[in-house]
Design a protein around this motif. Structure first.
Motif, short mmCIF file in Angstrom:
data_model
loop_
_atom_site.label_atom_id
_atom_site.label_comp_id
_atom_site.label_asym_id
_atom_site.label_seq_id
_atom_site.Cartn_x
_atom_site.Cartn_y
_atom_site.Cartn_z
N ILE A 114 0.84 -1.20 0.00
CA ILE A 114 0.00 0.00 0.00
C ILE A 114 0.88 1.25 0.00
O ILE A 114 0.64 2.21 -0.75
CB ILE A 114 -0.94 0.00 1.22
CG1 ILE A 114 -1.94 -1.17 1.14
CG2 ILE A 114 -1.67 1.34 1.36
CD1 ILE A 114 -2.96 -1.05 0.03
N THR A 142 -5.41 2.66 -7.42
CA THR A 142 -5.22 3.87 -6.61
C THR A 142 -6.17 4.96 -7.08
O THR A 142 -6.48 5.06 -8.27
CB THR A 142 -3.77 4.38 -6.67
OG1 THR A 142 -3.45 4.74 -8.02
CG2 THR A 142 -2.79 3.31 -6.18
N ARG A 150 -5.76 6.72 -1.97
CA ARG A 150 -6.27 5.47 -1.40
C ARG A 150 -5.87 4.33 -2.33
O ARG A 150 -5.96 4.45 -3.55
CB ARG A 150 -7.78 5.51 -1.25
CG ARG A 150 -8.40 4.23 -0.71
CD ARG A 150 -9.91 4.35 -0.59
NE ARG A 150 -10.28 5.37 0.39
CZ ARG A 150 -11.52 5.80 0.58
NH1 ARG A 150 -12.52 5.33 -0.18
NH2 ARG A 150 -11.78 6.71 1.49
N THR A 152 -6.04 0.00 -3.14
CA THR A 152 -6.68 -1.28 -2.91
C THR A 152 -5.86 -2.36 -3.59
O THR A 152 -5.74 -2.37 -4.81
CB THR A 152 -8.11 -1.31 -3.46
OG1 THR A 152 -8.90 -0.32 -2.79
CG2 THR A 152 -8.75 -2.67 -3.28
N ARG A 283 -17.97 -6.16 3.01
CA ARG A 283 -16.76 -5.48 3.46
C ARG A 283 -16.57 -5.74 4.95
O ARG A 283 -17.50 -5.57 5.74
CB ARG A 283 -16.82 -3.98 3.17
CG ARG A 283 -15.74 -3.17 3.89
CD ARG A 283 -15.58 -1.77 3.33
NE ARG A 283 -14.81 -1.79 2.09
CZ ARG A 283 -14.26 -0.70 1.54
NH1 ARG A 283 -14.41 0.49 2.12
NH2 ARG A 283 -13.58 -0.78 0.42
N ARG A 310 -9.53 -8.29 -1.48
CA ARG A 310 -9.13 -6.91 -1.71
C ARG A 310 -9.00 -6.20 -0.37
O ARG A 310 -9.92 -6.23 0.44
CB ARG A 310 -10.14 -6.22 -2.64
CG ARG A 310 -10.08 -6.77 -4.06
CD ARG A 310 -11.34 -6.52 -4.87
NE ARG A 310 -11.20 -7.10 -6.21
CZ ARG A 310 -11.43 -8.38 -6.50
NH1 ARG A 310 -11.83 -9.22 -5.54
NH2 ARG A 310 -11.25 -8.84 -7.73
N THR A 312 -8.01 -2.51 1.40
CA THR A 312 -7.95 -1.09 1.09
C THR A 312 -7.43 -0.29 2.27
O THR A 312 -7.78 -0.56 3.42
CB THR A 312 -9.35 -0.57 0.70
OG1 THR A 312 -9.78 -1.24 -0.49
CG2 THR A 312 -9.34 0.93 0.44
N THR A 314 -5.18 3.81 3.16
CA THR A 314 -4.43 4.98 2.74
C THR A 314 -3.03 4.90 3.36
O THR A 314 -2.74 4.04 4.18
CB THR A 314 -5.12 6.28 3.20
OG1 THR A 314 -5.32 6.20 4.62
CG2 THR A 314 -6.47 6.45 2.52
#
Length: 323
Positions: A114, A142, A150, A152, A283, A310, A312, A314
């Motif tokens: 990330i 992104t 952000r 993923t 999620r 997946r 995710t 930041t």
């Protein structure tokens, strides 16, 4: 922890890496530079606050570094992992990526992935990125959200299997100074995989998770024996919700605890699918690092018809340490 040699990319990649962008910490001028100099960017992943998340080192121009040098850089940086971009095809937005803890090469690291994606997107623009890693190709999307990049990542196919009681679960419980009564019957012990193995233990009490204090050497030896990257300790916030608190001891990397573990989050997604809890797209929120003062938020997206996971988050830049 198993060490790995440099991955073989499915397509040709150049032997050199050049980086565009205005960041002064990236080599992009004609100024003389020592061949021993390595520019390390520092990011904290899975947070919007530099005081939270999991710090990672990122080296965008590592094509000239051998294994020993990358390991030495990772040890000097001192974070749980540092990522090294060893080749690139910028037109295809494809990069070869390797990860080192202060002690060894790691097959896959989510938070450093990330961080690398955010570093690249901040310099070359958002969009899709492809990373060739020791575990295979990892795609990362992104985008810019509220002024922050952000990212993923999409894992390799994830899965899990029940852990063995006598040789795996019981020795770990002794190292944690826990008993069977501390475990959540609804989250049975498994070894989960999404690039590397993690022992998953569900914890009945949030207080027990918060009071984690384990035997570093004993857990290190057990994890080395079984090839686990972390022990993923999770507490379910409520029986009818897929929100979790997590803690991840990482003694095999020379680190007491990881404040955010993207690889473990991806493996945990495979674990939830194996348990039959993914019957529709959903999620999962994992709150990690809170008990060590570095709160982190990881978002795990799952689909019943897709074994990939997946993850995710930041990442925000950290200042270079004073010298």
């Amino acid at each position: 922890m198993t060490t790995h040699t440099s991955p073989t990319a499915p397509g040709p990649l150049p032997d050199t890496l050049t980086v565009d962008g205005p960041d002064a910490s990236v080599e992009n001028s004609d100024a003389p530079r020592s061949p021993d100099t390595v520019d390390v960017l520092r990011y904290s992943a899975f947070t919007t606050d530099p005081a939270g998340g999991n710090p990672a080192g990122v080296v965008l121009d590592a094509e000239a570094l051998d294994d020993a040098r990358m390991l030495a850089v990772a040890a000097e940086v001192g974070y749980s992992e540092t990522a090294f971009v060893t080749a690139h095809d910028r037109a295809a937005r494809r990069y070869r990526l390797r990860y080192f803890s202060p002690r060894a090469e790691v097959a896959f690291c989510g938070h450093a992935t990330i961080a690398t994606a955010v570093a690249l997107a901040s310099r070359t623009g958002t969009g899709e990125l492809r990373f060739d890693t020791p575990v295979g190709e990892i795609g990362v999307g992104t985008s810019l959200v509220d002024g922050l990049v952000r990212a993923t990542l999409t894992s390799v196919p994830a899965h899990s299997r029940p852990a063995e009681d006598s040789t795996q679960v019981d020795p770990v419980l002794r190292a944690l100074q826990w008993s069977r009564d501390d475990l959540d019957d609804g989250l049975p012990p498994h070894v989960a995989f999404a690039g590397n193995d993690h022992l998953v233990l569900g914890v009945r009490s949030r207080a027990r998770l918060a009071a984690l204090d384990y035997d570093f050497d004993a857990l290190h030896d057990i994890m080395r024996q079984h090839g686990w990257t972390t022990v993923h300790l999770v507490h379910r916030a409520a029986p009818d919700r897929l929100d979790f608190h997590a803690r991840d001891p990482f003694p095999v990397g020379g680190v007491v605890e990881d404040p955010a573990t993207g690889a473990a989050a991806a493996a945990f997604g495979g674990y939830l699918r194996t348990l039959g809890l993914v019957t529709e797209p959903l999620r999962v929120h994992i709150r990690q690092g809170e008990d060590m003062g570095r709160p982190s938020d990881l978002y795990v997206d799952l689909r019943p018809d897709d074994p990939r996971v997946r993850v995710t988050g930041t990442a925000v830049p950290l200042p270079a340490p004073e010298r």
